[in-house]
Design a protein around this motif. Structure first.
Motif, short mmCIF file in Angstrom:
data_model
loop_
_atom_site.label_atom_id
_atom_site.label_comp_id
_atom_site.label_asym_id
_atom_site.label_seq_id
_atom_site.Cartn_x
_atom_site.Cartn_y
_atom_site.Cartn_z
N ARG A 126 -30.95 -26.02 -3.24
CA ARG A 126 -30.77 -26.80 -2.01
C ARG A 126 -32.13 -27.21 -1.43
O ARG A 126 -32.35 -28.37 -1.08
CB ARG A 126 -29.96 -26.00 -0.97
CG ARG A 126 -29.56 -26.84 0.26
CD ARG A 126 -28.95 -25.98 1.36
NE ARG A 126 -27.82 -25.19 0.87
CZ ARG A 126 -26.55 -25.63 0.76
NH1 ARG A 126 -26.27 -26.87 1.11
NH2 ARG A 126 -25.60 -24.84 0.32
N ILE A 177 -24.03 -29.57 -3.69
CA ILE A 177 -25.34 -29.80 -3.05
C ILE A 177 -25.92 -31.14 -3.53
O ILE A 177 -26.44 -31.92 -2.74
CB ILE A 177 -26.32 -28.65 -3.40
CG1 ILE A 177 -25.73 -27.30 -2.98
CG2 ILE A 177 -27.68 -28.88 -2.76
CD1 ILE A 177 -26.54 -26.09 -3.46
N GLU A 199 -23.90 -34.21 -2.02
CA GLU A 199 -24.17 -34.40 -0.58
C GLU A 199 -25.47 -35.16 -0.36
O GLU A 199 -25.69 -35.76 0.68
CB GLU A 199 -24.31 -33.04 0.12
CG GLU A 199 -23.00 -32.39 0.50
CD GLU A 199 -23.21 -30.90 0.80
OE1 GLU A 199 -24.35 -30.48 1.14
OE2 GLU A 199 -22.22 -30.14 0.67
N ASN A 200 -26.36 -35.08 -1.37
CA ASN A 200 -27.71 -35.64 -1.20
C ASN A 200 -28.00 -36.80 -2.13
O ASN A 200 -29.16 -37.17 -2.33
CB ASN A 200 -28.74 -34.52 -1.39
CG ASN A 200 -28.69 -33.50 -0.27
OD1 ASN A 200 -29.23 -33.74 0.80
ND2 ASN A 200 -27.98 -32.39 -0.48
#
Lengths: 388, 388
Positions: free
Chosen positions: B137, B169, B172-173
C-alpha cells in the motif's frame, strides 16, 4: 479450494492431427529423423550434455550460413523472433534503418523499426522485383543508414534477392548489412562471409524441415562492435544478443543462466543441421536449383504462368504462380486441402493474385513435384473452380 | 559453389541424451504422454486442425489460471518471453512500474523496465521473505505506478508470495496487478479472477511437465483497456498482445497470420493441459501441498534446515535448503548428477547459500521424494563433500 472454472471437456479427447503434404510456404514436412528427434527425454538447460548439443548446433549454423562468426546461435523463437533479435540489437532509438521493401518482410521490418523509434526509410519496389545495386547505392548515400535490411527469400512474392556487391556499398558508407534468409537458406546460394553480411537470421521450418520454434542467427565482427558500443541497452532481455551469445558459448566465457533453452526444439535443430551436413550444403542447394527448373517447366507445360518474370530472381524453394483469370483461387486451395495437400495463397499485397508452393528440403523432389502439378491442374481446370 | 566452411564432423554422431531425474527448478521430467505428443506430423500454423488445438489450449490455459479472460493464449517463447510480453504491452515509455523484488525475478522485471525506458521503482525485501499488504500500500501510494509486479513463485528463494488483498489496493489506485506464476502455477492456489490479477504468465517446463518453449499468459479486461489506449505501439511485434490475441482467436475475429506458431510445442502444451484437466487443478494443488509437508519433514529428519523460515511462505513445488556449514555445495550437486539426479544451487544472491529442489507435477511424489532425501543425505554427509 474448489475451482470455479471447470476442466474443459474438449481436452478429454485426443487432438486430430492428420498427416498432410505441406507444400505451403512453411512449415514443411519433417523427415523421419527430425520428427523422432524430439521424442527424447529432457535435459537441464545448462547440463553438460545439453551444452554439447548447443555447441553442435552452433557449428552447424556456422556451416549453414557459411560463416566463421563467433556470435552465432539460435534465438528461442520463430523466424520473426530472429528479425526482432537482429533489429533490436543492431539499432537504437533514433538511428536510421533503411529497408528494401519488395514484399511483406520488408513491410514487417519497417513496422518493427517504427515501433522501436528508429528513423525508418524505405526503398519500395514492385512485387516480384528486386533492388538494383544503383538503387541501393542511391538509398545509402541519401539516408546514411546504420543498417540496411534485405529479405533474401521474399516468400510473399517468390523473389530471391541478389546479394552480390551490396556489402561493399554498405561498408564504404558505414552501414551494416542485415539479411533475412528465412525462406531461402539451404535452397539457394548464401555465403555470409563471402557476401560480407553483418547479420543473418533464418528459421527452422522451411528448407531445414524442422518444426517452427528456433531462429538461427549470426552477427559479424562489425555488428558485434556496433552492439558493444550501444549507448542504450537492447530493449529486450530475451533477445539481447550479448546475453544469448554468452549462453550459447560464443565468447568462450563460462555460461550464465539467461533463459531456459528450448530443449526439445534444439534436439530437432541438431537433427536438421546433421541432415544438411550429411548431404552437404552445396549438394542441397544444387538439388533445389535443379528440381525447380523441372518444376517450373512442368507448371508451364500444364498451362500455368509464373509470377516472377525474371528467371534469375526466382527462389529455388518457393514458387509463385499467377491465379489464372476466371479461377477462384481459394476454391483450388480448398480442393487440394481436401486431398491433404497444402498450397497457399498470396500474402499481403499478393493475396488473391497468386498461389505459393513451397518445395523445401525433402519436399524438393521430382516425384512429389509431379503429383503437385497434376493435383493443381485438376483442381484449377475442373468446372467448379471458376469464379461465379 | 564450393562451400568454404566444411560440414562439422561432430554432427555425424548422434547426440548424447541420458535419462535423468530432473529435480532442479525446471525443466522437470515429462510424462510419457507429453513426451510422445511431439512425435506427431506437423500441421500448418493456420490449418483448421491446428486452430482447433490452439482453441483447446486456450480453454486449458483459462482453466489453469482460473480465469474467463478472453485475451488468454501462449506466447511462442519460454517463461521470460511471457514476462516481456506482459511488461511490453502493459506499459509504455516513461510510465511508472513498481516491482516487488524479493529474488531474481523482481530483479529481472526491474531490468526489463529500465531497458524499456520505464520509471522503475522497487520494494526490495530480504531473500526468503514477501511483502506485507502495508508495504505494498505504501509503495503504491508513494509511486502511483501503472503496474505492480509480483513473482508468485520466487524460484531463487522458494517463496510463494501471498496474493490476497493486493488487487484491491492496486485497483483503488489505478494500478494493474501483474503476477509471474512460472514456478507456482498448478503447485499452489492461484485463481486469477478471484484474486483480481490483471496479467498473469507462466511457463510449460515446471508443474506442467512439458518441454520449455511456450509461455501461457492472460490479460484482464482492465489490462486490455490499458493496452488499447496506448499512445505508442508495443515495441515488439512478436510480443504484441493484440496481434497474438487475434492469432489465438481471442476476439472472435478471423485469424490473421502473425507468426508461425510453434506447432510441436503447442501439441505438448495441449497434452500437459489435458493431464491437468484430467487430474483436476484443485487435486493437483492438493497433492503438491500434501507431499511437500512430507518432503520437508523428511529433509528436517535427515538433518537439513529449510531456507524459508515462515512455513506459510514455502512453495509447495520448489524447496530451498540451507547448505550446511562446512559443506561444499557444488560437490554435492556433482555427486547427485553422477547418479543422474539433478538438484540445483542458488540463483543470483542465493548462489552458494542454498540448494533448490523442484518437485513439479509428476515429480511431486512421495517415493521419488524419499529417494531424493536419501541421495542428498548420502552426498552431503559423506566425507568428501566437506569444504577443504
Amino acid at each position: 479450494m474448489a475451482s470455479s472454472i471447470p476442466p474443459p471437456e474438449v481436452l478429454k479427447n485426443p487432438p486430430n492431427i492428420p498427416e498432410k503434404q505441406l507444400f505451403g510456404p512453411g512449415p514443411s514436412n519433417m523427415s523421419h529423423e527430425i520428427r523422432h528427434s524430439m521424442d527424447a527425454p529432457l535435459l537441464g538447460h545448462l547440463h553438460v550434455e545439453f551444452c554439447q548439443i548447443m555447441d553442435d548446433c552452433r557449428v552447424g549454423i556456422q556451416y549453414l550460413f557459411q560463416t566463421k562468426n563467433p556470435l552465432t546461435f539460435a534465438v528461442s523463437g520463430t523466424g520473426h523472433a530472429g528479425m526482432e533479435c537482429a533489429v533490436m540489437n543492431l539499432l537504437e532509438n533514433g538511428e536510421t534503418f533503411l529497408v528494401i521493401q519488395n514484399g511483406i518482410w520488408g513491410l514487417r521490418a519497417a513496422n518493427l523499426g517504427k515501433r522501436l523509434g528508429l528513423n525508418v526509410q524505405t526503398i519500395i519496389l514492385p512485387e516480384g522485383s528486386a533492388a538494383s545495386l544503383e538503387q541501393i547505392r542511391e538509398g545509402i548515400i541519401k539516408y546514411k543508414p546504420k543498417v540496411l535490411f534485405i529479405c533474401h527469400g521474399e516468400s510473399s512474392t517468390g523473389v530471391a534477392h541478389p546479394l552480390k556487391g551490396i556489402s561493399e556499398i554498405c561498408h564504404e558508407n558505414g552501414t551494416l548489412l542485415l539479411v533475412d534468409t528465412v525462406a531461402s537458406i539451404g535452397g539457394t546460394e548464401f555465403d555470409a562471409d563471402a557476401l560480407g553480411v553483418d547479420c543473418v537470421y533464418t528459421a527452422t521450418q522451411k528448407v531445414l524441415n524442422a518444426p517452427p520454434g528456433l531462429a538461427p542467427i549470426s552477427f559479424s565482427e562489425k555488428a558485434v562492435e556496433k552492439i558493444k558500443n550501444r549507448k542504450t541497452q537492447c530493449v529486450s532481455f530475451y533477445f539481447d544478443a550479448l546475453e544469448l551469445g554468452n549462453y550459447w558459448n560464443c565468447f568462450g566465457e563460462p555460461r550464465r543462466y539467461h533463459h531456459t533453452g528450448m530443449i526439445s526444439m534444439v534436439y530437432s535443430l541438431r537433427a536438421a543441421l546433421a541432415a544438411i551436413a550429411k548431404e552437404g550444403i552445396e549438394n542441397e542447394i544444387k538439388r533445389h536449383k535443379e528440381n525447380i527448373v523441372y518444376f517450373h517447366q512442368k507448371l508451364e507445360d500444364a498451362g500455368f504462368k509464373l509470377f516472377v518474370e525474371d528467371k534469375d530472381l526466382r527462389l529455388p524453394c518457393l514458387t509463385t504462380i499467377r491465379v489464372p483469370e476466371g479461377i477462384e483461387w481459394k476454391a483450388v486451395i480448398d480442393k487440394l486441402m481436401a486431398q491433404k495437400i497444402e498450397i497457399s495463397g498470396g500474402l499481403g499485397s499478393t493475396l488473391g493474385k497468386i498461389w505459393r508452393i513451397g518445395t523445401f528440403g525433402i519436399n524438393s523432389d521430382k516425384t512429389k513435384m509431379d503429383k503437385i502439378v497434376s493435383a493443381l491442374k485438376d483442381a484449377t481446370f475442373s468446372a467448379n473452380s471458376k469464379v461465379n
